[in-house]
Write an enzyme that holds these catalytic residues in place. Structure first.
Site, PDB file in Angstrom:
ATOM      1  N   LYS A  14       0.831  -1.215   0.000  1.00  0.00           N
ATOM      2  CA  LYS A  14       0.000   0.000   0.000  1.00  0.00           C
ATOM      3  C   LYS A  14       0.867   1.267   0.000  1.00  0.00           C
ATOM      4  O   LYS A  14       0.583   2.196  -0.736  1.00  0.00           O
ATOM      5  CB  LYS A  14      -0.929   0.034   1.229  1.00  0.00           C
ATOM      6  CG  LYS A  14      -1.870  -1.145   1.334  1.00  0.00           C
ATOM      7  CD  LYS A  14      -2.842  -0.988   2.490  1.00  0.00           C
ATOM      8  CE  LYS A  14      -2.209  -0.957   3.863  1.00  0.00           C
ATOM      9  NZ  LYS A  14      -1.612  -2.233   4.336  1.00  0.00           N
ATOM     10  N   ARG A  89      -9.546  -0.073   9.086  1.00  0.00           N
ATOM     11  CA  ARG A  89      -9.102  -1.427   9.443  1.00  0.00           C
ATOM     12  C   ARG A  89     -10.179  -2.185  10.197  1.00  0.00           C
ATOM     13  O   ARG A  89      -9.956  -3.350  10.569  1.00  0.00           O
ATOM     14  CB  ARG A  89      -7.856  -1.344  10.317  1.00  0.00           C
ATOM     15  CG  ARG A  89      -6.547  -1.317   9.541  1.00  0.00           C
ATOM     16  CD  ARG A  89      -5.469  -0.972  10.540  1.00  0.00           C
ATOM     17  NE  ARG A  89      -4.231  -1.651  10.345  1.00  0.00           N
ATOM     18  CZ  ARG A  89      -3.143  -1.060   9.848  1.00  0.00           C
ATOM     19  NH1 ARG A  89      -3.159   0.184   9.440  1.00  0.00           N
ATOM     20  NH2 ARG A  89      -2.023  -1.741   9.740  1.00  0.00           N
ATOM     21  N   ARG A 128      11.586  -6.261   4.925  1.00  0.00           N
ATOM     22  CA  ARG A 128      11.439  -4.826   5.206  1.00  0.00           C
ATOM     23  C   ARG A 128      12.026  -4.491   6.579  1.00  0.00           C
ATOM     24  O   ARG A 128      12.648  -3.452   6.762  1.00  0.00           O
ATOM     25  CB  ARG A 128       9.960  -4.425   5.148  1.00  0.00           C
ATOM     26  CG  ARG A 128       9.748  -2.933   5.329  1.00  0.00           C
ATOM     27  CD  ARG A 128       8.305  -2.546   5.109  1.00  0.00           C
ATOM     28  NE  ARG A 128       7.499  -2.740   6.296  1.00  0.00           N
ATOM     29  CZ  ARG A 128       6.172  -2.525   6.348  1.00  0.00           C
ATOM     30  NH1 ARG A 128       5.538  -2.134   5.275  1.00  0.00           N
ATOM     31  NH2 ARG A 128       5.507  -2.709   7.471  1.00  0.00           N
ATOM     32  N   ARG A 134      11.447  -0.369  11.915  1.00  0.00           N
ATOM     33  CA  ARG A 134      10.164  -0.410  12.610  1.00  0.00           C
ATOM     34  C   ARG A 134      10.164  -1.506  13.662  1.00  0.00           C
ATOM     35  O   ARG A 134      10.473  -2.662  13.367  1.00  0.00           O
ATOM     36  CB  ARG A 134       9.020  -0.632  11.610  1.00  0.00           C
ATOM     37  CG  ARG A 134       8.605   0.648  10.923  1.00  0.00           C
ATOM     38  CD  ARG A 134       7.505   0.405   9.924  1.00  0.00           C
ATOM     39  NE  ARG A 134       6.330  -0.279  10.458  1.00  0.00           N
ATOM     40  CZ  ARG A 134       5.164  -0.317   9.857  1.00  0.00           C
ATOM     41  NH1 ARG A 134       5.005   0.313   8.695  1.00  0.00           N
ATOM     42  NH2 ARG A 134       4.149  -0.969  10.381  1.00  0.00           N
TER      43      ARG A 134
HETATM   44  P1  AMP Z   1       0.781   0.458   9.445  1.00  0.00           P
HETATM   45  O1  AMP Z   1       1.936   1.386   9.288  1.00  0.00           O
HETATM   46  O2  AMP Z   1      -0.416   0.859   8.617  1.00  0.00           O
HETATM   47  O3  AMP Z   1       1.156  -0.987   9.263  1.00  0.00           O
HETATM   48  O4  AMP Z   1       0.277   0.598  10.969  1.00  0.00           O
HETATM   49  C1  AMP Z   1       1.146   0.284  12.055  1.00  0.00           C
HETATM   50  C2  AMP Z   1       0.339   0.116  13.328  1.00  0.00           C
HETATM   51  O5  AMP Z   1      -0.353   1.348  13.645  1.00  0.00           O
HETATM   52  C3  AMP Z   1      -0.771  -0.932  13.302  1.00  0.00           C
HETATM   53  O6  AMP Z   1      -0.264  -2.240  13.558  1.00  0.00           O
HETATM   54  C4  AMP Z   1      -1.677  -0.435  14.426  1.00  0.00           C
HETATM   55  O7  AMP Z   1      -1.128  -0.700  15.705  1.00  0.00           O
HETATM   56  C5  AMP Z   1      -1.621   1.076  14.220  1.00  0.00           C
HETATM   57  N1  AMP Z   1      -2.666   1.527  13.253  1.00  0.00           N
HETATM   58  C6  AMP Z   1      -2.450   2.084  12.018  1.00  0.00           C
HETATM   59  N2  AMP Z   1      -3.615   2.352  11.405  1.00  0.00           N
HETATM   60  C7  AMP Z   1      -4.595   1.959  12.256  1.00  0.00           C
HETATM   61  C8  AMP Z   1      -6.015   1.937  12.172  1.00  0.00           C
HETATM   62  N3  AMP Z   1      -6.674   2.374  11.080  1.00  0.00           N
HETATM   63  N4  AMP Z   1      -6.709   1.465  13.250  1.00  0.00           N
HETATM   64  C9  AMP Z   1      -6.076   1.027  14.369  1.00  0.00           C
HETATM   65  N5  AMP Z   1      -4.741   0.983  14.489  1.00  0.00           N
HETATM   66  C10 AMP Z   1      -3.989   1.448  13.447  1.00  0.00           C
END
Ligand code: AMP
Length: 189
Positions: A14, A89, A128, A134
């Protein structure tokens, strides 16, 4: 203005495809994950709350993330279009997004889903993790995030299918061919 949800599991591409869309169409990009990581860096109250959830590979409570999303969205207006990456999500988040757009006289243009097999996701995320820095790109947390995806996020895909806005794209192959498939959807909007 176009409002596009780019949907898929962690590691489905994404972020990478969002960058290509920004470059080609001049869209803006909301990644809730990036927004939370920025809050953590700045040491805000939200950042402090977010850190534990992110490190455990769990989702933040819907109300917090919905509030964050609305404030980032409003800070980006006016613009040609916005890509939502990593949001929604959960089904309540998808419902809140529709509501937020409606309140602003907008509608969702499309949900584009990147479909990638689970073994490929794990391989990509471990790779990654070697360079992303991260905390959640380690094998145990990756497996937890994929479990959360299956339980809480995958049902959102069916929800959009019922709404009639889901477009599925095969998320394996070259970046360029995946991007070309996404562009076909965007150009038809
Ligand atoms: P990402 O970078 O999108 O993989 O998000 C990393 C982490 O941020 C996720 O594993 C969640 O802990 C939190 N997070 C990001 N987006 C959301 C969302 N829409 N709802 C809840 N938690 C989120």
């Amino acid at each position: 203005m176009k409002n596009i949800v780019l949907f898929g599991a962690p590691g489905s591409g994404k972020g990478t495809q969002s960058e290509l869309l920004i470059e080609k169409y001049g869209f803006k990009h909301i990644s809730t994950g990036d927004a939370l990581r920025a809050e953590i860096k700045q040491g805000t109250e939200l950042g402090k709350i977010a850190q534990g959830f992110i490190n455990d590979g769990k989702l933040l409570p819907d109300d917090l993330i919905i509030k964050l999303l609305a404030s980032v969205y409003d800070s980006m207006l006016p613009c040609e279009g916005i890509i939502f990456d990593g949001f929604p999500r959960t089904i309540p988040q998808a419902e809140a997004l529709n509501e937020m757009l409606k309140e602003r006289g907008e509608t969702l243009s499309a949900m584009i889903e990147l479909d990638v097999p689970e073994e490929e996701l794990i391989t990509r995320l471990i790779l990654r993790g070697k360079s992303s820095g991260r905390a959640d790109d380690n094998e145990a947390t990756i497996r937890q995030r994929l479990e959360v995806y299956k339980q809480q996020t995958r049902p959102v895909s069916d929800w959009y299918e019922k709404e009639g806005s889901r477009h599925a794209i095969k998320g394996i192959g070259s970046l360029e061919s995946i991007f070309a498939d996404i562009c076909k959807v965007v150009d038809a909007l």
